[in-house]
Design an enzyme around this catalytic site. Sequence first.
Site, PDB file in Angstrom:
ATOM      1  N   GLY A  45       0.830  -1.195   0.000  1.00 15.76           N
ATOM      2  CA  GLY A  45       0.000   0.000   0.000  1.00 15.76           C
ATOM      3  C   GLY A  45       0.864   1.244   0.000  1.00 15.76           C
ATOM      4  N   GLN A  50       2.956  10.088   0.595  1.00 13.88           N
ATOM      5  CA  GLN A  50       4.260   9.442   0.726  1.00 13.88           C
ATOM      6  C   GLN A  50       5.159   9.684  -0.481  1.00 13.88           C
ATOM      7  OE1 GLN A  50       2.299   5.535   2.001  1.00 13.88           O
ATOM      8  NE2 GLN A  50       4.350   5.437   2.907  1.00 13.88           N
ATOM      9  N   CYS A  94       6.448   0.518   7.071  1.00 12.90           N
ATOM     10  CA  CYS A  94       6.047   1.613   6.192  1.00 12.90           C
ATOM     11  C   CYS A  94       7.265   2.083   5.399  1.00 12.90           C
ATOM     12  CB  CYS A  94       5.495   2.751   7.057  1.00 12.90           C
ATOM     13  SG  CYS A  94       4.877   4.153   6.117  1.00 12.90           S
ATOM     14  N   LEU A  95       7.060   2.344   4.111  1.00 13.24           N
ATOM     15  CA  LEU A  95       8.154   2.881   3.305  1.00 13.24           C
ATOM     16  C   LEU A  95       8.634   4.223   3.837  1.00 13.24           C
ATOM     17  CD1 LEU A  95       6.980   2.098  -0.356  1.00 13.24           C
ATOM     18  CD2 LEU A  95       8.751   0.924   0.961  1.00 13.24           C
ATOM     19  N   HIS A 136      -4.182   1.689   7.323  1.00  9.60           N
ATOM     20  CA  HIS A 136      -2.842   2.274   7.417  1.00  9.60           C
ATOM     21  C   HIS A 136      -2.693   3.395   6.380  1.00  9.60           C
ATOM     22  CE1 HIS A 136       1.694   1.880   7.851  1.00  9.60           C
ATOM     23  NE2 HIS A 136       1.595   2.495   6.679  1.00  9.60           N
ATOM     24  N   GLU A 137      -3.131   3.129   5.143  1.00  7.36           N
ATOM     25  CA  GLU A 137      -2.986   4.125   4.076  1.00  7.36           C
ATOM     26  C   GLU A 137      -3.920   5.315   4.278  1.00  7.36           C
ATOM     27  OE1 GLU A 137      -0.361   3.904   2.456  1.00  7.36           O
ATOM     28  OE2 GLU A 137       0.009   1.811   2.929  1.00  7.36           O
ATOM     29  N   HIS A 140      -2.476   7.754   6.621  1.00 10.66           N
ATOM     30  CA  HIS A 140      -1.512   8.671   5.997  1.00 10.66           C
ATOM     31  C   HIS A 140      -2.204   9.925   5.476  1.00 10.66           C
ATOM     32  CE1 HIS A 140       2.428   6.839   6.025  1.00 10.66           C
ATOM     33  NE2 HIS A 140       1.942   5.678   5.592  1.00 10.66           N
TER      34      HIS A 140
END
Length: 164
Positions: A45, A50, A94-95, A136-137, A140
């Site tokens: 995701g 991001q 997470c990236l 999670h996304e 963000h």
Amino acid sequence: MIEIVKFPDKLLKKQSVRIESIDSSVLSVIDKLTFVLDFYNHCVGIAAVQIGHLVRIVAVDVSKTKNKNHGRLIMINPVILEKSSEEIVTKEGCLSVPDYLGYVARPKKITMEYIDLNGKKQILEAKRFEAVVIQHEIDHLDGVLFLDKIVPSTQLIKRLQNDI
């Protein structure tokens, strides 16, 4: 290469804005999101913020895992309508926080609404891992990181090279 915005960059704590119409700039962001999903093997995701765009778009694809899912989802202006009272605790990464993992409790099932690439409103029910990734996304988009939700809040795990 598309640069990933990394913690502690202040952009990650900002509220993303709603998309009013699907135009070439929105499609460009979506192309970048799908590139990131494909480029990183462990990525399931990614949110527009991001990659430096404060707009309400997320891309999710948990089909690389053994979990049942809906395949690749591009969600514009996603909103969670319902959350189950039953929670699951999963290890999240997470990236944007590449060196750490943490355990987070989230609702096990969600019902959400979003706009698809054709501009049509969709309703989706997601469970377990897919629901976790979507939440999670969406976090963000609201300036929330998994770091803000770690349980217990003092536990952060240093990522090892082979962790995904």
